[in-house]
Design an enzyme around this catalytic site. Structure first.
Site, PDB file in Angstrom:
ATOM      1  N   LYS A  80       0.805  -1.228   0.000  1.00 50.42           N
ATOM      2  CA  LYS A  80       0.000   0.000   0.000  1.00 50.42           C
ATOM      3  C   LYS A  80       0.838   1.277   0.000  1.00 50.42           C
ATOM      4  O   LYS A  80       0.385   2.302  -0.517  1.00 50.42           O
ATOM      5  CB  LYS A  80      -0.956  -0.013   1.184  1.00 50.42           C
ATOM      6  CG  LYS A  80      -2.036  -1.067   1.058  1.00 50.42           C
ATOM      7  CD  LYS A  80      -3.023  -1.012   2.206  1.00 50.42           C
ATOM      8  CE  LYS A  80      -4.091  -2.084   2.048  1.00 50.42           C
ATOM      9  NZ  LYS A  80      -5.112  -2.026   3.117  1.00 50.42           N
ATOM     10  N   ASN A 101      -4.881   2.155  -1.586  1.00 45.28           N
ATOM     11  CA  ASN A 101      -5.389   0.786  -1.737  1.00 45.28           C
ATOM     12  C   ASN A 101      -6.235   0.628  -2.993  1.00 45.28           C
ATOM     13  O   ASN A 101      -6.918  -0.382  -3.157  1.00 45.28           O
ATOM     14  CB  ASN A 101      -6.161   0.340  -0.493  1.00 45.28           C
ATOM     15  CG  ASN A 101      -7.519   1.004  -0.344  1.00 45.28           C
ATOM     16  OD1 ASN A 101      -7.774   2.075  -0.900  1.00 45.28           O
ATOM     17  ND2 ASN A 101      -8.400   0.364   0.417  1.00 45.28           N
ATOM     18  N   ASP A 117      -9.120   2.968   2.915  1.00 46.28           N
ATOM     19  CA  ASP A 117      -9.034   2.227   4.174  1.00 46.28           C
ATOM     20  C   ASP A 117      -9.531   3.061   5.347  1.00 46.28           C
ATOM     21  O   ASP A 117     -10.309   2.592   6.175  1.00 46.28           O
ATOM     22  CB  ASP A 117      -7.581   1.801   4.446  1.00 46.28           C
ATOM     23  CG  ASP A 117      -7.187   0.540   3.698  1.00 46.28           C
ATOM     24  OD1 ASP A 117      -8.070  -0.284   3.407  1.00 46.28           O
ATOM     25  OD2 ASP A 117      -5.985   0.375   3.419  1.00 46.28           O
ATOM     26  N   GLY A 141       0.412  -0.068  14.767  1.00 47.96           N
ATOM     27  CA  GLY A 141       0.757  -0.372  13.383  1.00 47.96           C
ATOM     28  C   GLY A 141       0.416   0.774  12.450  1.00 47.96           C
ATOM     29  O   GLY A 141      -0.755   1.139  12.321  1.00 47.96           O
ATOM     30  N   GLY A 144       0.610   0.612   5.585  1.00 45.60           N
ATOM     31  CA  GLY A 144      -0.259   1.217   4.580  1.00 45.60           C
ATOM     32  C   GLY A 144      -1.664   1.475   5.055  1.00 45.60           C
ATOM     33  O   GLY A 144      -2.217   2.561   4.844  1.00 45.60           O
ATOM     34  N   ALA A 145      -2.286   0.507   5.727  1.00 48.86           N
ATOM     35  CA  ALA A 145      -3.644   0.703   6.223  1.00 48.86           C
ATOM     36  C   ALA A 145      -3.651   1.542   7.492  1.00 48.86           C
ATOM     37  O   ALA A 145      -4.506   2.406   7.673  1.00 48.86           O
ATOM     38  CB  ALA A 145      -4.318  -0.638   6.475  1.00 48.86           C
TER      39      ALA A 145
END
Length: 301
Positions: A80, A101, A117, A141, A144-145
């Site tokens: 991503k 995405n 996302d 975290g 990418g998302a």
């Protein structure tokens, strides 16, 4: 002669192509959702999973872009962030977060990248009755998302966002991106933040494979804290199972994708035409996209 199943369309020389790009791809749900939508609406298109290792992304994208009847891509882990390098234009959401995405081939042949996302995650939470205005949120975290979700949460009005990641360089990059716009609402750290959290989000891949450790300890959270996971498969991760057993409210990963579908429909032109609409830029009002007040309608990979 083999006949198509009832409710499906035969693949022919006129069929338009889409793909979901990732590695692994066994967990992706978007092919079932998209192909079901194509069948219901009579759209002559098919979406397939494409497993591409990170080191092969460049050659794969060169080949995919050379396919004349390929109209778009959805993108999942681990591509991503890197996928933005292969777009000619970034939407506001993709530029803000540095991740995407979805990529669409425009009528002029250029490629536009966008990120749904964050919008899908926030919409999924609100549709399940979880308020975000004024909340304190811990996010584990910022790949990418995760970075897209972080920006969406801030746009949705959370009072304090605490982000953590094991990768110090990645954490610093995301902090700098977000702090440029929200300098007083972000805390960062290598370890998860528990105290005072109203919502705790796992935006890591932990939980996709049997035996994965928990990304954080739900027992350390306040009793009212909602525990959310963006992992789609398995539907109920060990994190959510553990949190529910402790009496914490939970939010499943499927809600993020289910609420993205109508955003994908308009972006790719799946809302009846089957081809991308005649525009080359995403709507500028990202806050409207997240709250449902913009031009996109309600809607991973």
């Amino acid at each position: 002669m083999t006949h198509p199943a009832p409710g499906t369309r035969p693949i022919s020389g006129t069929t338009r192509l889409y793909a979901v790009l990732g590695s692994p791809v066994a967990q992706v749900r978007v092919p079932g959702l998209a192909n079901g939508l194509f069948a219901r609406r009579g759209i002559d298109a098919v979406l397939v999973p494409v497993d591409v290792r990170p080191e092969e992304l460049g050659p794969a994208m060169a080949g995919l872009k050379a396919i004349g009847n390929l109209d778009g891509l959805t993108v999942t882990v681990p591509h991503k962030v890197e996928i933005c390098r292969y777009a000619d234009e970034l939407s506001e959401a993709a530029a803000l977060t540095g991740s995407a995405n979805a990529l669409r081939r425009n009528p002029d042949g250029s490629w536009l990248a966008d990120n749904f996302d964050g919008a899908g995650f926030v919409r999924g939470l609100t549709e399940q009755g979880h308020a975000l205005e004024g909340a304190t949120v811990s996010l584990v975290g910022v790949g990418g998302a995760g970075r897209a979700i972080a920006a969406a949460l801030l746009l949705a009005g959370v009072d304090r966002l605490r982000i953590s990641d094991h990768d110090a360089g990645r954490l610093a990059e995301v902090r700098d991106r977000l702090a440029a716009r929200w300098p007083d609402r972000i805390d960062t750290g290598r370890a998860p933040h528990y105290a005072g959290a109203d919502l705790m989000v796992n935006a890591t891949p932990l939980g996709m494979r049997p035996g994965d450790p928990l990304p954080f300890d739900p027992a350390a959270l306040p009793e009212h804290c909602v525990v959310a996971d963006i992992v789609m498969k398995p539907a109920e991760t060990e994190l959510l199972r553990t949190a529910a057993a402790l009496g914490r409210p939970v939010q499943y990963g499927r809600h993020m994708l289910d609420t993205q579908l109508s955003l994908y429909e308009e972006f790719f032109g799946w809302d009846g035409a089957g081809r991308a609409p005649e525009r080359t830029a995403a709507p500028a009002d990202l806050s409207g996209q997240l709250t449902g007040k913009g031009t996109r309608g309600s809607m991973e990979s």
